[in-house]
Design an enzyme around this catalytic site. Sequence first.
Site, PDB file in Angstrom:
ATOM      1  N   PHE A  12       0.828  -1.209   0.000  1.00 64.56           N
ATOM      2  CA  PHE A  12       0.000   0.000   0.000  1.00 64.56           C
ATOM      3  C   PHE A  12       0.868   1.267   0.000  1.00 64.56           C
ATOM      4  CE2 PHE A  12      -2.119   2.706   3.462  1.00 64.56           C
ATOM      5  CZ  PHE A  12      -2.696   3.567   2.553  1.00 64.56           C
ATOM      6  N   ASP A  33       8.335  -9.654  -1.065  1.00 65.55           N
ATOM      7  CA  ASP A  33       8.078 -11.105  -1.161  1.00 65.55           C
ATOM      8  C   ASP A  33       6.650 -11.387  -1.644  1.00 65.55           C
ATOM      9  OD1 ASP A  33       6.431 -10.616   1.014  1.00 65.55           O
ATOM     10  OD2 ASP A  33       7.325 -12.142   2.294  1.00 65.55           O
ATOM     11  N   SER A  35       3.855 -11.088  -0.222  1.00 58.89           N
ATOM     12  CA  SER A  35       2.923 -11.719   0.729  1.00 58.89           C
ATOM     13  C   SER A  35       1.629 -10.924   0.814  1.00 58.89           C
ATOM     14  CB  SER A  35       3.576 -11.884   2.102  1.00 58.89           C
ATOM     15  OG  SER A  35       4.192 -10.686   2.510  1.00 58.89           O
ATOM     16  N   GLY A  37       1.802  -7.708  -0.941  1.00 52.41           N
ATOM     17  CA  GLY A  37       2.011  -6.808  -2.084  1.00 52.41           C
ATOM     18  C   GLY A  37       1.348  -7.347  -3.332  1.00 52.41           C
ATOM     19  N   ALA A  73       8.988  -2.770   4.034  1.00 51.73           N
ATOM     20  CA  ALA A  73       8.512  -4.159   4.100  1.00 51.73           C
ATOM     21  C   ALA A  73       8.297  -4.557   5.556  1.00 51.73           C
ATOM     22  CB  ALA A  73       9.529  -5.097   3.450  1.00 51.73           C
ATOM     23  N   ALA A  74       7.139  -5.094   5.842  1.00 49.31           N
ATOM     24  CA  ALA A  74       6.822  -5.598   7.187  1.00 49.31           C
ATOM     25  C   ALA A  74       5.481  -6.304   7.105  1.00 49.31           C
ATOM     26  CB  ALA A  74       6.734  -4.450   8.195  1.00 49.31           C
ATOM     27  N   TYR A 143       4.094  -6.795  17.368  1.00 48.07           N
ATOM     28  CA  TYR A 143       4.337  -5.831  16.289  1.00 48.07           C
ATOM     29  C   TYR A 143       4.976  -4.549  16.843  1.00 48.07           C
ATOM     30  CZ  TYR A 143       3.120  -2.364  12.702  1.00 48.07           C
ATOM     31  OH  TYR A 143       3.164  -1.357  11.776  1.00 48.07           O
ATOM     32  N   ARG A 270     -10.132  -6.502  20.405  1.00 43.85           N
ATOM     33  CA  ARG A 270      -9.014  -7.397  20.127  1.00 43.85           C
ATOM     34  C   ARG A 270      -7.953  -7.277  21.226  1.00 43.85           C
ATOM     35  NH1 ARG A 270      -7.943  -5.264  14.009  1.00 43.85           N
ATOM     36  NH2 ARG A 270      -9.007  -6.878  12.841  1.00 43.85           N
TER      37      ARG A 270
HETATM   38  P1  NAD Z   1       1.399  -3.536   3.166  1.00 42.23           P
HETATM   39  O1  NAD Z   1       1.118  -4.891   3.736  1.00 42.23           O
HETATM   40  O2  NAD Z   1       0.510  -3.027   2.101  1.00 42.23           O
HETATM   41  O3  NAD Z   1       2.894  -3.453   2.640  1.00 42.23           O
HETATM   42  C1  NAD Z   1       3.951  -4.224   3.168  1.00 42.23           C
HETATM   43  C2  NAD Z   1       4.735  -4.799   2.000  1.00 42.23           C
HETATM   44  O4  NAD Z   1       5.844  -5.555   2.518  1.00 42.23           O
HETATM   45  C3  NAD Z   1       3.915  -5.758   1.132  1.00 42.23           C
HETATM   46  O5  NAD Z   1       4.098  -5.458  -0.231  1.00 42.23           O
HETATM   47  C4  NAD Z   1       4.462  -7.135   1.488  1.00 42.23           C
HETATM   48  O6  NAD Z   1       4.337  -8.054   0.424  1.00 42.23           O
HETATM   49  C5  NAD Z   1       5.904  -6.796   1.823  1.00 42.23           C
HETATM   50  N1  NAD Z   1       6.525  -7.777   2.717  1.00 42.23           N
HETATM   51  C6  NAD Z   1       6.005  -8.344   3.833  1.00 42.23           C
HETATM   52  N2  NAD Z   1       6.868  -9.221   4.361  1.00 42.23           N
HETATM   53  C7  NAD Z   1       7.978  -9.200   3.570  1.00 42.23           C
HETATM   54  C8  NAD Z   1       9.206  -9.894   3.585  1.00 42.23           C
HETATM   55  N3  NAD Z   1       9.500 -10.806   4.539  1.00 42.23           N
HETATM   56  N4  NAD Z   1      10.109  -9.638   2.608  1.00 42.23           N
HETATM   57  C9  NAD Z   1       9.828  -8.735   1.624  1.00 42.23           C
HETATM   58  N5  NAD Z   1       8.677  -8.061   1.558  1.00 42.23           N
HETATM   59  C10 NAD Z   1       7.763  -8.279   2.518  1.00 42.23           C
HETATM   60  O7  NAD Z   1       1.416  -2.545   4.419  1.00 42.23           O
HETATM   61  P2  NAD Z   1       1.570  -0.957   4.478  1.00 42.23           P
HETATM   62  O8  NAD Z   1       0.383  -0.458   5.217  1.00 42.23           O
HETATM   63  O9  NAD Z   1       1.916  -0.411   3.168  1.00 42.23           O
HETATM   64  O10 NAD Z   1       2.814  -0.820   5.475  1.00 42.23           O
HETATM   65  C11 NAD Z   1       4.083  -0.360   5.036  1.00 42.23           C
HETATM   66  C12 NAD Z   1       4.962  -0.129   6.271  1.00 42.23           C
HETATM   67  O11 NAD Z   1       4.391   0.882   7.094  1.00 42.23           O
HETATM   68  C13 NAD Z   1       5.128  -1.341   7.181  1.00 42.23           C
HETATM   69  O12 NAD Z   1       6.440  -1.324   7.714  1.00 42.23           O
HETATM   70  C14 NAD Z   1       4.139  -1.100   8.289  1.00 42.23           C
HETATM   71  O13 NAD Z   1       4.490  -1.779   9.477  1.00 42.23           O
HETATM   72  C15 NAD Z   1       4.262   0.401   8.431  1.00 42.23           C
HETATM   73  N6  NAD Z   1       3.108   1.050   9.051  1.00 42.23           N
HETATM   74  C16 NAD Z   1       1.899   1.042   8.402  1.00 42.23           C
HETATM   75  C17 NAD Z   1       0.832   1.712   9.015  1.00 42.23           C
HETATM   76  C18 NAD Z   1      -0.528   1.753   8.384  1.00 42.23           C
HETATM   77  O14 NAD Z   1      -1.423   2.312   9.027  1.00 42.23           O
HETATM   78  N7  NAD Z   1      -0.729   1.216   7.190  1.00 42.23           N
HETATM   79  C19 NAD Z   1       1.016   2.377  10.227  1.00 42.23           C
HETATM   80  C20 NAD Z   1       2.255   2.302  10.853  1.00 42.23           C
HETATM   81  C21 NAD Z   1       3.314   1.666  10.250  1.00 42.23           C
HETATM   82  C1  UD1 Z   2      -2.619   0.299  12.440  1.00 38.14           C
HETATM   83  C2  UD1 Z   2      -1.762  -0.370  11.369  1.00 38.14           C
HETATM   84  C3  UD1 Z   2      -0.423  -0.704  11.920  1.00 38.14           C
HETATM   85  C4  UD1 Z   2       0.171   0.566  12.508  1.00 38.14           C
HETATM   86  C5  UD1 Z   2      -0.741   1.218  13.542  1.00 38.14           C
HETATM   87  C6  UD1 Z   2      -0.183   2.570  13.974  1.00 38.14           C
HETATM   88  C7  UD1 Z   2      -2.823  -1.689   9.606  1.00 38.14           C
HETATM   89  C8  UD1 Z   2      -3.436  -2.980   9.231  1.00 38.14           C
HETATM   90  N1  UD1 Z   2      -2.408  -1.591  10.894  1.00 38.14           N
HETATM   91  O1  UD1 Z   2      -2.882  -0.600  13.526  1.00 38.14           O
HETATM   92  O2  UD1 Z   2       0.425  -1.188  10.879  1.00 38.14           O
HETATM   93  O3  UD1 Z   2       1.433   0.339  13.030  1.00 38.14           O
HETATM   94  O4  UD1 Z   2      -1.996   1.464  12.935  1.00 38.14           O
HETATM   95  O5  UD1 Z   2      -1.084   3.251  14.763  1.00 38.14           O
HETATM   96  O6  UD1 Z   2      -2.704  -0.791   8.809  1.00 38.14           O
HETATM   97  N2  UD1 Z   2     -11.328  -2.475  13.787  1.00 38.14           N
HETATM   98  C9  UD1 Z   2     -12.678  -2.738  13.836  1.00 38.14           C
HETATM   99  N3  UD1 Z   2     -13.259  -3.403  12.800  1.00 38.14           N
HETATM  100  C10 UD1 Z   2     -12.539  -3.820  11.711  1.00 38.14           C
HETATM  101  C11 UD1 Z   2     -11.153  -3.540  11.665  1.00 38.14           C
HETATM  102  C12 UD1 Z   2     -10.581  -2.866  12.725  1.00 38.14           C
HETATM  103  O7  UD1 Z   2     -13.345  -2.401  14.814  1.00 38.14           O
HETATM  104  O8  UD1 Z   2     -13.146  -4.409  10.793  1.00 38.14           O
HETATM  105  C13 UD1 Z   2     -10.715  -1.710  14.894  1.00 38.14           C
HETATM  106  C14 UD1 Z   2      -9.504  -2.365  15.521  1.00 38.14           C
HETATM  107  O9  UD1 Z   2      -9.847  -3.300  16.514  1.00 38.14           O
HETATM  108  C15 UD1 Z   2      -8.799  -1.126  16.097  1.00 38.14           C
HETATM  109  C16 UD1 Z   2      -9.118  -0.022  15.064  1.00 38.14           C
HETATM  110  O10 UD1 Z   2     -10.248  -0.487  14.347  1.00 38.14           O
HETATM  111  O11 UD1 Z   2      -9.343  -0.756  17.324  1.00 38.14           O
HETATM  112  C17 UD1 Z   2      -7.983   0.208  14.086  1.00 38.14           C
HETATM  113  O12 UD1 Z   2      -7.575  -1.059  13.599  1.00 38.14           O
HETATM  114  P1  UD1 Z   2      -6.534  -1.232  12.391  1.00 38.14           P
HETATM  115  O13 UD1 Z   2      -6.952  -0.423  11.240  1.00 38.14           O
HETATM  116  O14 UD1 Z   2      -6.305  -2.695  12.216  1.00 38.14           O
HETATM  117  O15 UD1 Z   2      -5.245  -0.473  12.923  1.00 38.14           O
HETATM  118  P2  UD1 Z   2      -4.315  -0.554  14.235  1.00 38.14           P
HETATM  119  O16 UD1 Z   2      -4.491  -1.826  14.977  1.00 38.14           O
HETATM  120  O17 UD1 Z   2      -4.535   0.734  14.955  1.00 38.14           O
END
Ligand code: NAD
Ligand code: UD1
Length: 307
Positions: A12, A33, A35, A37, A73-74, A143, A270
């Site tokens: 994303f 990887d 997973s 993506g 990546a994570a 995490y 959760r």
């Molecule tokens: P995402 O799952 O869309 O992207 C993660 C990407 O990493 C994917 O393309 C996945 O295939 C790849 N990946 C996972 N494991 C891997 C591995 N072992 N080797 C190589 N590639 C791997 O998630 P995102 O929301 O785009 O998150 C991107 C980064 O931002 C992550 O580090 C995540 O922890 C961090 N982050 C995201 C949020 C959020 O709200 N989305 C908040 C805080 C931190």
């Molecule tokens: C998210 C990110 C995480 C990041 C963190 C930083 C994702 C998947 N997770 O975690 O990578 O590090 O923010 O703040 O992007 N919920 C519902 N119904 C649903 C889904 C979620 O009630 O269908 C609730 C969850 O229980 C939680 C809240 O919505 O209370 C947010 O959940 P989620 O979007 O998964 O994010 P975080 O756990 O905050």
Amino acid sequence: MAHFLVTGGCGFIGSHLADRLIGDGHRVTILDDMSTGRLENKPLLAKLVVGDVADPDAVHQAMQGVDGVFHLAAVASVQRSRELWAETHRTNLSGTVTVFEAARSARNGNPVPVVYASSAAVYGDNTATPLREDAATRPLSAYGVDKLGCELHANVAWAIHGVPTTGFRFFNVYGPRQDPSSPYSGVISIFARRVAQGEDVTIFGDGEQVRDFVFVGDVVRFLVKAMERQSQGAEVFNLCTGRPTSLLMLLEVLQELCASRVRRLHQPARAGDIRVSIGDPARLRATFGEGCRFGLLQGLSATLTGE
Ligand code: NAD
Ligand code: UD1
């Protein structure tokens, strides 16, 4: 023109970043990887290396000759880290150490800068509002512990190995391309799709949990700025708006925007879920000269239209 490695670049946030870098005229290599993506997220001009970020050979090879690394990546799901503890630890912490280690000698034997994703999850049950970077870190989930570990290893990367890093504690990032079909995805992507289609939503807990939602366009802008700024150290910044939104408020706004009403199904909260998570963007603003630009309404509209 520079050459950057984007780990997780088919995900994303990583794919939005890769688009921006290509648009700016840079060369981009992606290590992913696949997973979570997707191939359709990859910009046409980016080179894709399919590999594991915790595999030193794959990382070393992908990083040769780059000018800098964006490490995204994570396994981004808190819930997933509960179900697959050791496996997610390998990616989320060992993967980061592997990236820092390879960065020591990526350009003609010299270190290259790394901009990486940490998370608001490092604050855990610290409900100070808003959370400043110097607030106590008390992660509740594997995490969050692993993300804090990344920050601690970033100190080692700089102090011992001369690798400059910038870590961003992303708060809850949302926007187009966040996968709405996975239960492990961000809540906005799931709710936006379900409300638009008039389907019930599940709320874990009472819905009064509060988040600081950040639009992906803002995240990309700061990632790029951080690389341009060339940190000389191991710095960490909140990437947040400072504005609170409860899940119930979020649902209201989405229903208004979609002119649709849906049923709320409640399930128990959760384990490891954070109650209140609001960041203080003061350090971000002071260092980069600006804060986040997108408000929730604008960001949600863009998410719903996929633009
Ligand atoms: P995402 O799952 O869309 O992207 C993660 C990407 O990493 C994917 O393309 C996945 O295939 C790849 N990946 C996972 N494991 C891997 C591995 N072992 N080797 C190589 N590639 C791997 O998630 P995102 O929301 O785009 O998150 C991107 C980064 O931002 C992550 O580090 C995540 O922890 C961090 N982050 C995201 C949020 C959020 O709200 N989305 C908040 C805080 C931190
Ligand atoms: C998210 C990110 C995480 C990041 C963190 C930083 C994702 C998947 N997770 O975690 O990578 O590090 O923010 O703040 O992007 N919920 C519902 N119904 C649903 C889904 C979620 O009630 O269908 C609730 C969850 O229980 C939680 C809240 O919505 O209370 C947010 O959940 P989620 O979007 O998964 O994010 P975080 O756990 O905050």
